[in-house]
Scaffold this active site. Structure first.
Site, PDB file in Angstrom:
ATOM      1  N   PHE A   1     -21.113 -13.263  23.967  1.00  0.00           N
ATOM      2  CA  PHE A   1     -20.694 -11.980  23.406  1.00  0.00           C
ATOM      3  C   PHE A   1     -19.203 -11.939  23.064  1.00  0.00           C
ATOM      4  CE2 PHE A   1     -24.351 -10.352  26.162  1.00  0.00           C
ATOM      5  CZ  PHE A   1     -25.272 -10.582  25.160  1.00  0.00           C
TER       6      PHE A   1
ATOM      7  N   ASP B   1     -32.934 -17.843  29.250  1.00  0.00           N
ATOM      8  CA  ASP B   1     -32.663 -16.798  28.257  1.00  0.00           C
ATOM      9  C   ASP B   1     -32.627 -17.348  26.838  1.00  0.00           C
ATOM     10  OD1 ASP B   1     -32.670 -14.526  29.759  1.00  0.00           O
ATOM     11  OD2 ASP B   1     -30.513 -14.541  30.162  1.00  0.00           O
TER      12      ASP B   1
ATOM     13  N   HIS C   1      -2.093  -1.012   7.140  1.00  0.00           N
ATOM     14  CA  HIS C   1      -1.677  -1.283   5.763  1.00  0.00           C
ATOM     15  C   HIS C   1      -0.670  -0.241   5.266  1.00  0.00           C
ATOM     16  CE1 HIS C   1      -5.329   1.300   5.465  1.00  0.00           C
ATOM     17  NE2 HIS C   1      -4.622   1.917   4.538  1.00  0.00           N
TER      18      HIS C   1
ATOM     19  N   HIS D   1      -4.088   2.914  -3.636  1.00  0.00           N
ATOM     20  CA  HIS D   1      -4.306   2.441  -2.264  1.00  0.00           C
ATOM     21  C   HIS D   1      -3.573   1.141  -1.960  1.00  0.00           C
ATOM     22  CE1 HIS D   1      -6.348   1.608   1.533  1.00  0.00           C
ATOM     23  NE2 HIS D   1      -6.546   0.385   1.077  1.00  0.00           N
TER      24      HIS D   1
ATOM     25  N   HIS E   1     -28.610 -16.493  23.774  1.00  0.00           N
ATOM     26  CA  HIS E   1     -27.608 -16.206  24.801  1.00  0.00           C
ATOM     27  C   HIS E   1     -26.836 -17.455  25.230  1.00  0.00           C
ATOM     28  CE1 HIS E   1     -29.429 -12.325  24.891  1.00  0.00           C
ATOM     29  NE2 HIS E   1     -28.766 -11.928  25.952  1.00  0.00           N
TER      30      HIS E   1
ATOM     31  N   ARG F   1     -18.882 -18.651  38.345  1.00  0.00           N
ATOM     32  CA  ARG F   1     -18.787 -17.187  38.276  1.00  0.00           C
ATOM     33  C   ARG F   1     -18.760 -16.590  39.681  1.00  0.00           C
ATOM     34  NH1 ARG F   1     -24.712 -14.415  37.317  1.00  0.00           N
ATOM     35  NH2 ARG F   1     -25.952 -16.024  38.365  1.00  0.00           N
TER      36      ARG F   1
ATOM     37  N   PRO G   1      -6.276  -5.064  10.921  1.00  0.00           N
ATOM     38  CA  PRO G   1      -7.738  -5.011  10.908  1.00  0.00           C
ATOM     39  C   PRO G   1      -8.189  -3.629  11.379  1.00  0.00           C
ATOM     40  CG  PRO G   1      -6.953  -7.030  11.956  1.00  0.00           C
ATOM     41  CD  PRO G   1      -5.762  -6.158  11.771  1.00  0.00           C
TER      42      PRO G   1
ATOM     43  N   ASN H   1      -8.517  11.106   3.227  1.00  0.00           N
ATOM     44  CA  ASN H   1      -8.057  11.139   1.824  1.00  0.00           C
ATOM     45  C   ASN H   1      -9.153  10.806   0.814  1.00  0.00           C
ATOM     46  OD1 ASN H   1      -8.255   8.269   1.592  1.00  0.00           O
ATOM     47  ND2 ASN H   1      -6.175   8.015   2.379  1.00  0.00           N
TER      48      ASN H   1
ATOM     49  N   HIS I   1       0.849  -1.194   0.000  1.00  0.00           N
ATOM     50  CA  HIS I   1       0.000   0.000   0.000  1.00  0.00           C
ATOM     51  C   HIS I   1       0.886   1.247   0.000  1.00  0.00           C
ATOM     52  CE1 HIS I   1      -2.459  -3.245   1.632  1.00  0.00           C
ATOM     53  NE2 HIS I   1      -3.528  -2.560   1.274  1.00  0.00           N
TER      54      HIS I   1
ATOM     55  N   ASP J   1      -9.916   6.492   6.747  1.00  0.00           N
ATOM     56  CA  ASP J   1     -11.359   6.484   6.547  1.00  0.00           C
ATOM     57  C   ASP J   1     -11.954   5.158   7.019  1.00  0.00           C
ATOM     58  OD1 ASP J   1     -11.936   9.041   5.039  1.00  0.00           O
ATOM     59  OD2 ASP J   1     -10.441   8.186   3.698  1.00  0.00           O
ATOM     60  N   GLY J   2     -11.264   4.070   6.727  1.00  0.00           N
ATOM     61  CA  GLY J   2     -11.754   2.758   7.138  1.00  0.00           C
ATOM     62  C   GLY J   2     -11.850   2.624   8.642  1.00  0.00           C
TER      63      GLY J   2
END
Length: 665
Positions: A435, A467, A67, A261, A471, A355, A116, A186, A27, A156-157
């Site tokens: 999650f 739930d 990049h 790019h 979940h 837990r 990423p 850009n 790049h 921008d990404g």
């Protein structure tokens, strides 16, 4: 801009073009556009020391748009870091220190693994949190020795990715005045102009988050860039600078196009661009002597800053020996003597959810581990991560240890990753295991980097009950176990949970995930079964049932250990000797010597059953071709836990019957 400054900047532009051209991929456009910004930062703004890249109070530079790595590599080389020109020539090649995207621990001067998009931004916010916390803990009037800033360059990404919004919102709430984000505006992405999908006013968005904002129209205006960065340093809020640039700057045919790019410019266009920039050298990878002379001034200046800080720290150490000693111990990664002295031992009469056991352990160790800081994504009461007596980490209490990440799981992972990159900080977070899907990218990058933070994932299976399947994690254990360099530990009871915390805190390289139950489980009588310390080996023989050599081995984790033990007793009562193996951490078990693994799982005993309320994927490594699983290959359902466990086959009767089916075939 002076002639010498222009020469330094164009050197970076040509190095980027040449490196990408030689590699035949990469790049070039963003390094060409942001070379002036890099010059101002690395030559005049950053407080850093190329000969001492691990100086604790250096300013951090994060290239979130990883990049554009040739921008970073070029300035690391020019300012005297241990990164030779040969490494620049070997960009993206096997064994080089210049991989396609920056990797922490691989290249001197790289602060965090990025690539990423958005991940670097989240980590930068975590670094800012850690700096505020360290300064609040250790700075004293007249001895402000832990003050430094974080600068993060975003594309921008990055601005489009959700993690950046989550992390920016949290940073604004916390008023993290020690972070400056420079947005490379850009207007170009791989598909073309950003107008295809992106039309918001980013400055106004950040203003709404509580950031101070500035807008610069010319990425080549060194004076304006320097002034904007200076203003950001005096802000009482996080700072955001929108910098209009031109991707592929100087390229006659590809500037301001998507073609600049992520692909080579081509030999002809490189030659035209160099001519357009007034570059007089034909040899690729040329660095003029006067550029080295100018940029390498950073070495002596950085060494002088480093030595001045060493003197300052010596003064601090004399005035505050206890604090200095605590700091030195923590950055060395040493745990205080007796840190685990108050970890409880749980008796068999104290059945509880793991837990809950984890919360008890956390409370017991918190007072002895002052560098342990963390919290939850709005679930502290459910994940048992509120440390009694601890204040909340907020804009007016940076010395506190209980963090509230809000409902921002992705940002929580990124922030923990950045905090973990700060020596002396042991960060932890928590949420429901389902999650983990929202925060896998920062876990993966932390594992790639060998950086340790601790995640407490509760509500670990269909055992959470009513739930329902939205979940109830099913495929998540397999997914997380597949991440290299990541310890996934699913303890079966309170005492294994205590051992899991010991492992997590003594571990150094890579994230540690503790997978914990919502529902209560029995606490095993360790006078009857093996000690929980066997967890240190990842897997261990929990108990043998019946007489003689076992005919079948039952392997299990977490809450399913308990019906598995009952199943083994049923088998023994029927004359079938059975072994139960607790296997809470596959990776640790796989790291044990062959003799130990063969002792736990003798190769000659091929009748094996794996029992786990999760996907069977991966269990074949332990049960072989002749084995069977009592696992889940579909989603869960909404019902009380007792009904679910029965309906999905996690009963002593079904486990024993599965084992018998192996023996009768």
């Amino acid at each position: 801009m002076t002639q010498l400054e222009q020469l330094c900047i164009n050197t970076v532009r040509t190095l980027a073009m040449d490196a990408v051209e030689k590699a035949t991929c990469g790049h070039p456009g963003t390094p060409m556009a942001l070379a002036p910004l890099g010059y101002v930062l690395y030559r005049h703004v950053l407080r850093h020391s190329p000969r001492n890249p691990d100086w604790p109070v250096r300013d951090r530079f994060v290239l979130s748009c990883g990049h554009a790595s040739m921008l970073l590599y070029s300035y690391l080389h020019l300012t005297g870091y241990d990164l030779s020109r040969e490494e620049i020539k070997n960009f993206r090649q096997w064994g080089s220190k210049t991989p396609g995207h920056p990797e922490y621990g691989h290249t001197p001067g790289v602060e965090v693994t990025t690539g990423p998009l958005g991940q670097g931004f989240g980590a930068a916010v975590g670094m800012a949190v850690a700096q505020k916390w360290m300064a609040a803990r250790f700075n004293r009037p007249g001895h402000e020795i832990f003050d430094y800033r974080i600068y993060v360059v975003c594309s921008d990404g990055d601005m489009m990715e959700g993690i950046a919004s989550e992390a920016a919102s949290l940073a604004g709430h916390l008023r993290l005045s020690n972070i400056t984000a420079i947005y490379d505006d850009n207007h170009i992405t791989i598909d073309g102009n950003t107008s295809l999908s992106f039309s918001e006013d980013v400055c106004r968005r950040f203003e709404s988050y509580g950031w101070s904002t500035q807008h610069l129209e010319d990425a080549n205006d060194l004076e304006a860039i320097g002034s904007a960065l200076s203003r950001s340093q005096s802000s009482d809020r996080p700072s955001f600078i929108r910098l209009r640039s031109h991707i592929g700057y100087g390229s006659p045919n590809k500037q301001d196009t998507a073609a600049a790019h992520g692909s080579v410019l081509g030999a002809e266009e490189v030659a035209l661009t160099k001519k357009n920039l007034g570059w007089p050298y034909e040899e690729p990878f040329t660095v003029p002597d006067e550029v080295y002379a100018e940029m390498r001034n950073t070495v002596d200046e950085g060494t002088a800053r480093y030595e001045a800080w060493q003197t300052q720290f010596a003064s601090y150490q004399a005035a505050f020996p206890a604090e200095a000693g605590e700091y030195l111990e923590s950055i060395a990664g040493r745990l205080p003597d007796g840190w685990d002295a108050e970890i409880p031992t749980f008796g068999p009469e104290k059945g509880m959810a793991t837990r809950v056991a984890s919360g008890n352990v956390l409370t017991a160790i918190a007072s002895r581990l002052p560098n342990l800081i963390g919290g939850s994504g709005d679930l502290a009461g459910s994940t048992n991560t509120t440390v009694k007596g601890s204040k909340d980490f907020e804009a007016d209490s940076y010395d506190a240890r209980t963090m509230h990440f809000g409902i921002r799981e992705h940002a929580m992972g990124g922030v923990l990753h950045g905090m973990a990159l700060t020596p002396g900080v042991i960060p932890y977070g928590s949420t429901f295991f389902v999650f983990s899907d929202y925060m896998r990218p920062p876990i993966r990058l932390a594992a790639l980097s060998g950086v340790r933070f601790i995640m407490l994932y509760t509500h670990d299976s269909i055992g959470l009950g009513e739930d329902g399947p939205t979940h109830q994690p099913v495929e998540h254990l397999a997914a997380m176990r597949a991440v290299p360099n990541c310890l996934v530990i699913r303890p079966c009871d309170a005492n294994e949970t205590a051992e899991a915390w010991r492992i997590a805190l003594e571990h150094r390289s890579g994230p540690v995930l503790l997978i914990l139950t919502r529902q209560s489980v029995p606490t095993l009588d360790r006078s009857v079964v093996a000690p929980a310390s066997g967890l240190q080996n990842g897997g261990y023989v929990l108990a043998d049932f019946g007489t003689g050599r076992p005919k079948v081995i039952l392997i299990s984790t977490g809450s399913e250990i308990h019906p598995t033990l009952a199943a083994a007793q049923r088998l023994a009562d029927g004359g079938v000797a059975a072994r139960v193996v607790s296997m809470p951490c596959w990776r640790l078990f796989d790291q044990q010597p062959r003799d130990y693994r063969d002792c736990v799982l003798p190769p000659s005993i091929t009748k094996r059953v794996a029992v786990e309320a999760a996907s069977p994927l991966g269990w074949e490594r332990y049960i072989g071709l002749e084995g069977k699983t009592v696992c889940i290959d579909k989603f869960g359902a909404s019902a009380p836990v007792e009904i679910l466990m029965q309906e999905y086959g996690f009963t002593p009767e079904n486990i024993a019957a599965t084992a018998m089916s192996l023996l009768t075939n």
